[in-house]
Design an enzyme around this catalytic site. Structure first.
Site, PDB file in Angstrom:
ATOM      1  N   ASP A  24      -6.734  -3.232  10.678  1.00 33.31           N
ATOM      2  CA  ASP A  24      -5.573  -2.083  10.988  1.00 33.31           C
ATOM      3  C   ASP A  24      -5.440  -1.840  12.312  1.00 33.31           C
ATOM      4  O   ASP A  24      -6.417  -2.118  13.018  1.00 33.31           O
ATOM      5  CB  ASP A  24      -5.936  -0.877  10.207  1.00 33.31           C
ATOM      6  CG  ASP A  24      -4.501  -0.228   9.780  1.00 33.31           C
ATOM      7  OD1 ASP A  24      -3.412  -0.627  10.504  1.00 33.31           O
ATOM      8  OD2 ASP A  24      -4.354   0.682   8.995  1.00 33.31           O
ATOM      9  N   CYS A  62       0.803  -1.239   0.099  1.00 31.49           N
ATOM     10  CA  CYS A  62      -0.037  -0.026   0.277  1.00 31.49           C
ATOM     11  C   CYS A  62       1.022   1.438  -0.055  1.00 31.49           C
ATOM     12  O   CYS A  62       2.128   1.362   0.466  1.00 31.49           O
ATOM     13  CB  CYS A  62      -0.934  -0.099   1.106  1.00 31.49           C
ATOM     14  SG  CYS A  62      -2.437   1.128   0.939  1.00 31.49           S
TER      15      CYS A  62
HETATM   16  O1  LIG Z   1      -0.679   4.901   4.324  1.00 31.37           O
HETATM   17  C1  LIG Z   1      -1.307   6.095   4.570  1.00 31.37           C
HETATM   18  O2  LIG Z   1      -0.648   7.134   4.641  1.00 31.37           O
HETATM   19  C2  LIG Z   1      -2.721   6.026   4.826  1.00 31.37           C
HETATM   20  C3  LIG Z   1      -3.321   7.315   5.144  1.00 31.37           C
HETATM   21  C4  LIG Z   1      -4.600   7.411   5.423  1.00 31.37           C
HETATM   22  C5  LIG Z   1      -5.462   6.225   5.469  1.00 31.37           C
HETATM   23  C6  LIG Z   1      -4.794   5.035   5.247  1.00 31.37           C
HETATM   24  C7  LIG Z   1      -3.637   5.006   4.925  1.00 31.37           C
HETATM   25  N1  LIG Z   1      -2.975   3.770   4.733  1.00 31.37           N
HETATM   26  C8  LIG Z   1      -3.749   2.689   4.904  1.00 31.37           C
HETATM   27  C9  LIG Z   1      -3.202   1.298   4.479  1.00 31.37           C
HETATM   28  O3  LIG Z   1      -4.062   0.115   3.963  1.00 31.37           O
HETATM   29  C10 LIG Z   1      -1.662   0.855   5.063  1.00 31.37           C
HETATM   30  O4  LIG Z   1      -1.368  -0.208   4.451  1.00 31.37           O
HETATM   31  C11 LIG Z   1      -1.992   0.398   6.348  1.00 31.37           C
HETATM   32  O5  LIG Z   1      -2.828   1.312   7.322  1.00 31.37           O
HETATM   33  C12 LIG Z   1      -0.946  -0.395   7.221  1.00 31.37           C
HETATM   34  O6  LIG Z   1       0.083   0.617   7.362  1.00 31.37           O
HETATM   35  P1  LIG Z   1       1.245   0.381   8.047  1.00 31.37           P
HETATM   36  O7  LIG Z   1       0.953  -0.057   9.348  1.00 31.37           O
HETATM   37  O8  LIG Z   1       1.915   1.649   7.876  1.00 31.37           O
HETATM   38  O9  LIG Z   1       2.010  -0.938   7.271  1.00 31.37           O
END
Ligand SMILES: O=C(O)c1ccccc1NCC(=O)[C@H](O)[C@H](O)COP(=O)(O)O
Length: 225
Positions: A131, A8
């Site tokens: 999440d 992502c």
């Molecule tokens: O990635 C972002 O900045 C974001 C911003 C606002 C809403 C969602 C967002 N990301 C969503 C995703 O699907 C991420 O992959 C997920 O939250 C996991 O993130 P991480 O913990 O950093 O791997």
């Protein structure tokens, strides 16, 4: 059944190519200006073009109105919409009906009570992404590199179409899969050098670690793709 892997927050052609080359299944593009991974629609359109047919394109928004969703669909033609805000089950159903695309709904998890909403969302969404629940003062609801207690998912129906997310990285995804037997995983921060700057080597490491773990601890029965 094959583990579904989503990378992502892609912001560059190099990150898209690395995601394809690593053998991931889905690529997420964030349309949310406060995010360091935000891509405007013109940039998003250019980024998804080479991904089409090689990855499932996921367009991610936060509490977007109909006009923005229409613009996103027109520009990105996504295979999936990911709703990562406070969208209600009614809103999820309305978005799905309006746009005629599969919808993935993100739920923030910090305690068992957060799972009470699962049945209502499972009735309308095509997949539920778990999440970590963001802190109250967070500037965005996801992509924070925070994990939650994976054992909270123990009580879930294994037949649900879900995706595990939040603080995953190449070093912990095997353990996360061993504990949850999730059918799908998602990562953003864990494959970056800095917020918004994906590291191709970490993407490869993540996909390799996840596939190896899935081969030794297959996911619970349930839909995958
Ligand atoms: O990635 C972002 O900045 C974001 C911003 C606002 C809403 C969602 C967002 N990301 C969503 C995703 O699907 C991420 O992959 C997920 O939250 C996991 O993130 P991480 O913990 O950093 O791997």
């Amino acid at each position: 059944m094959t583990l579904l892997i989503k990378i992502c927050g892609l912001t560059t052609p190099a990150a898209v190519e690395a995601t394809v080359a690593a053998g991931a299944d889905m690529a997420g593009f964030v349309v949310f200006p406060p995010s360091p991974r935000h891509v405007d629609l013109a940039r998003g359109r250019a980024l998804v073009a080479p991904a089409k047919g090689r990855l499932q394109v996921v367009a991610l928004t936060v509490d977007a109105d109909d006009a923005l969703l229409d613009d996103i669909v027109a520009a990105l033609d996504p295979d999936w919409l990911q709703l990562h805000g406070k969208e209600t089950p009614e809103r999820v159903a309305a978005v799905k009906a309006r746009l005629g695309r599969p919808v993935m709904k993100a739920l923030g998890i910090a305690e068992a009570a957060d799972l009470a909403a699962v049945p209502a969302y499972a009735a309308v969404a095509d997949r539920i992404l778990f999440d970590a629940r963001p802190p109250e003062d967070a500037t965005r609801p996801g992509g924070l590199g925070r994990a939650f207690d994976w054992r909270l998912l123990d009580s879930l129906d294994p037949g649900l179409a879900t995706m595990l997310s939040g603080g995953l990285d190449p070093t912990n995804v095997a353990e996360a899969l061993r504990i949850t037997r999730a059918p799908a995983v998602d990562v953003s921060s864990g494959v970056e050098r800095a917020p918004g700057d994906k590291d191709p080597d970490k993407i490869v490491d993540f996909v390799r670690a996840a596939r190896a773990a899935a081969a030794t601890a297959p996911a619970a029965a349930g839909p995958r793709a």
